[in-house]
Design an enzyme around this catalytic site. Structure first.
Site, PDB file in Angstrom:
ATOM      1  N   ARG A  81     -70.912   3.241  -7.464  1.00 44.40           N
ATOM      2  CA  ARG A  81     -71.249   2.299  -8.084  1.00 44.40           C
ATOM      3  C   ARG A  81     -72.718   2.704  -8.689  1.00 44.40           C
ATOM      4  NH1 ARG A  81     -71.754  -2.514  -6.615  1.00 44.40           N
ATOM      5  NH2 ARG A  81     -69.994  -2.113  -4.638  1.00 44.40           N
ATOM      6  N   TYR A 141     -70.024  -5.120 -34.715  1.00 37.81           N
ATOM      7  CA  TYR A 141     -68.484  -4.984 -33.964  1.00 37.81           C
ATOM      8  C   TYR A 141     -67.638  -5.817 -33.692  1.00 37.81           C
ATOM      9  CZ  TYR A 141     -65.030  -2.667 -31.389  1.00 37.81           C
ATOM     10  OH  TYR A 141     -63.889  -2.215 -30.481  1.00 37.81           O
ATOM     11  N   ASP A 175     -77.030  -0.730 -31.527  1.00 40.18           N
ATOM     12  CA  ASP A 175     -75.889  -0.088 -31.107  1.00 40.18           C
ATOM     13  C   ASP A 175     -76.012   1.209 -32.705  1.00 40.18           C
ATOM     14  OD1 ASP A 175     -72.937   0.618 -31.700  1.00 40.18           O
ATOM     15  OD2 ASP A 175     -73.006  -0.733 -31.009  1.00 40.18           O
ATOM     16  N   LYS A 207     -66.560   6.710 -28.992  1.00 36.74           N
ATOM     17  CA  LYS A 207     -66.244   7.314 -30.278  1.00 36.74           C
ATOM     18  C   LYS A 207     -66.524   9.050 -30.934  1.00 36.74           C
ATOM     19  CE  LYS A 207     -64.651   3.321 -30.830  1.00 36.74           C
ATOM     20  NZ  LYS A 207     -65.596   1.789 -31.158  1.00 36.74           N
TER      21      LYS A 207
HETATM   22  C1  LIG Z   1     -66.257   0.373 -30.274  1.00 35.92           C
HETATM   23  C2  LIG Z   1     -66.737   0.280 -30.519  1.00 35.92           C
HETATM   24  C3  LIG Z   1     -68.067  -0.553 -29.398  1.00 35.92           C
HETATM   25  C4  LIG Z   1     -67.581  -0.896 -28.671  1.00 35.92           C
HETATM   26  O1  LIG Z   1     -66.940   0.201 -27.719  1.00 35.92           O
HETATM   27  P1  LIG Z   1     -65.509   0.872 -26.536  1.00 35.92           P
HETATM   28  O2  LIG Z   1     -65.758   1.438 -25.540  1.00 35.92           O
HETATM   29  O3  LIG Z   1     -64.545   0.361 -27.323  1.00 35.92           O
HETATM   30  O4  LIG Z   1     -65.754  -1.061 -25.385  1.00 35.92           O
HETATM   31  C5  LIG Z   1     -69.139  -1.178 -30.303  1.00 35.92           C
HETATM   32  N1  LIG Z   1     -69.364  -0.975 -31.318  1.00 35.92           N
HETATM   33  C6  LIG Z   1     -69.347  -0.043 -32.318  1.00 35.92           C
HETATM   34  C7  LIG Z   1     -69.973   0.452 -33.582  1.00 35.92           C
HETATM   35  C8  LIG Z   1     -67.666   0.334 -32.165  1.00 35.92           C
HETATM   36  O5  LIG Z   1     -67.396   1.281 -32.962  1.00 35.92           O
END
Ligand SMILES: *Cc1c(COP(=O)(O)O)cnc(C)c1O
Length: 423
Positions: free
Chosen positions: A66, A119, A191, A216
């Site tokens: 962890r 998001y 992000d 992604k």
């Molecule tokens: C999918 C996504 C998230 C969240 O990510 P997860 O891995 O699904 O928790 C955050 N920001 C953006 C821009 C995303 O496309």
């Protein structure tokens, strides 16, 4: 020791080389060439003094997964190389990473400034969870830079940016907003999921903390969840401490899949964004389509800013279909080379309406308030051949146009909302 030292000071080494070799340990057990998946929950020591020194961070090593894990550490080192960051911390999902960052830098009485477009899950943290903790949340109109500057100047502990936005592909001026944040000493978080580290490095543009959903483009195959945060070590030490105690650590199998995926990121993205540009151009002249969002189109409102702060325009395109959801429901089943799913960034092309993808967490009223129409469809462009993706979309659109024309003949105004759609 890891390979990042090989790149130090050598800006000539290409990104296609960095994604493959970056972060990987120079020497593996058994002379394995691939990063081992270390599944141990804990690490054992005969020498109690050495054990204590590792636990105190005085000696390198591992205590408990962890806190840190060798496979996860390799992924973190790879991200450091790609974002040119001093330090990185991996999480069990992108939302775990985003939650950890916001909870690390915010508490009762602090104020966060962000944009209305972000998001859907992030938006929920702003609307639902942070106010409950007594954090002041100020969400500005995404493209109103003056309003953002005003609200930052009015008091801001964290400025949270996402660019390009999901699913509307709006582009924020990162250096301009960072300058405003610097004047009040705010921590700036970005992000970078849509852009990927290959197209945009927010740290170099003035951002303090970069977050990625590794689910992604980084992993790239739609088969794993993960998130990564990176930035300067003093900030990352706080984020790492939060993860150690709150526990959303990334598991080593997932870390391995993300490491493996990143090795082909440069190859994948090259093909994906070439196709994205072609699909966006096609959609611009498709009669069924009311609007197209892709920063690579010269007429996109954020094109100039994107050109200044990005190296490529990415592989996500969104468009608004005339007639709203009824047209979406007709178009999607006709596509041959597409998943209809909530993911993005995978090798397969994925189509999805905001209602069931990025903003599945929001109500219809919330989506409309965010300017997300029910006819909006997001394409995550895959690595298939560009010609096949173009032909597939064109045949699906043509077939919908035909059906609508026939329905109009038969039923008159039965498809009222669709009346404007002509073959
Ligand atoms: C999918 C996504 C998230 C969240 O990510 P997860 O891995 O699904 O928790 C955050 N920001 C953006 C821009 C995303 O496309």
């Amino acid at each position: 020791m890891n390979n990042n030292e090989k790149f130090e000071g050598n800006a000539a080494v290409g990104v296609g080389t960095r994604v493959v070799w970056g972060g990987e340990q120079v020497q593996h057990p058994y002379n394995a060439t691939q990063t081992p998946i270390v599944v141990s929950a804990a690490y054992g020591y005969n020498d109690i003094d050495a054990w204590y020194d590792v636990a105190q961070g005085k000696l390198p090593g591992y205590i408990y997964s962890r806190m840190s894990n060798p496979t996860v550490a390799t992924l973190e080192a790879k991200l450091c190389e790609l974002e040119q960051a001093e330090s990185a911390v991996a999480f069990s999902s992108g939302m775990a990473a985003i939650s950890a960052v916001l909870h690390t830098f915010l508490c009762t009485g602090k104020r966060v400034v962000s944009t209305r477009d972000s998001y859907g899950g992030t938006n929920k943290i702003f609307e639902e969870f942070l106010p409950r903790m007594g954090v002041q949340v100020c969400l500005c109109d995404t493209l109103d830079s003056e309003a953002l500057e005003r609200e930052i100047a009015a008091g801001c502990d964290v400025l949270y940016l996402e660019t390009p936005t999901n699913p509307t592909l709006k582009v924020l001026d990162i250096p301009r907003l960072c300058a405003a944040a610097r004047r009040v000493g705010a921590v700036v978080v970005a992000d970078n999921t849509f852009a990927t580290p290959l197209n945009q490095n927010p740290l170099a543009l003035g951002v303090d903390v970069v977050v990625h959903s590794a689910t992604k483009f980084l992993s790239g195959h739609g088969d794993v969840l993960g998130g990564v945060v990176c930035g300067a070590e003093p900030l990352m030490a706080q984020v790492r401490h939060y993860r150690e105690i709150n526990g959303a650590a990334l598991d080593p199998f997932s870390a391995y899949l993300i490491i493996r995926g990143i090795k082909t990121l440069a190859l994948r993205l090259r093909q994906q964004q070439a196709s994205a540009q072609a699909l966006a151009q096609y959609l611009s002249s498709e009669p069924l389509v009311e609007a197209v969002n892709y920063p690579g189109l010269p007429e996109h409102p954020g094109h100039a800013i994107a050109k200044a702060q990005m190296r490529g325009f990415g592989a996500i395109v969104s468009f608004v279909l005339k007639g709203g959801m009824p047209t979406v429901a007709r178009l999607l089943p006709r596509l041959k080379y597409a998943h209809r799913a909530g993911n993005l960034g995978a090798v397969e092309t994925i189509y999805g309406p905001a209602r069931t993808t990025s903003h599945v967490e929001n109500t219809l009223e919330e989506r409309l308030a965010l300017g997300i129409s029910e006819g909006l469809v997001r394409i995550s462009v895959g690595i298939e051949d560009t010609e096949d993706l173009l032909a597939d979309l064109a045949q699906a659109c043509a077939s919908v146009r035909q059906e609508l024309a026939a329905a109009k003949e038969l039923h008159g105004d039965a498809y009222a909302g669709l009346a404007e759609v002509q073959a």
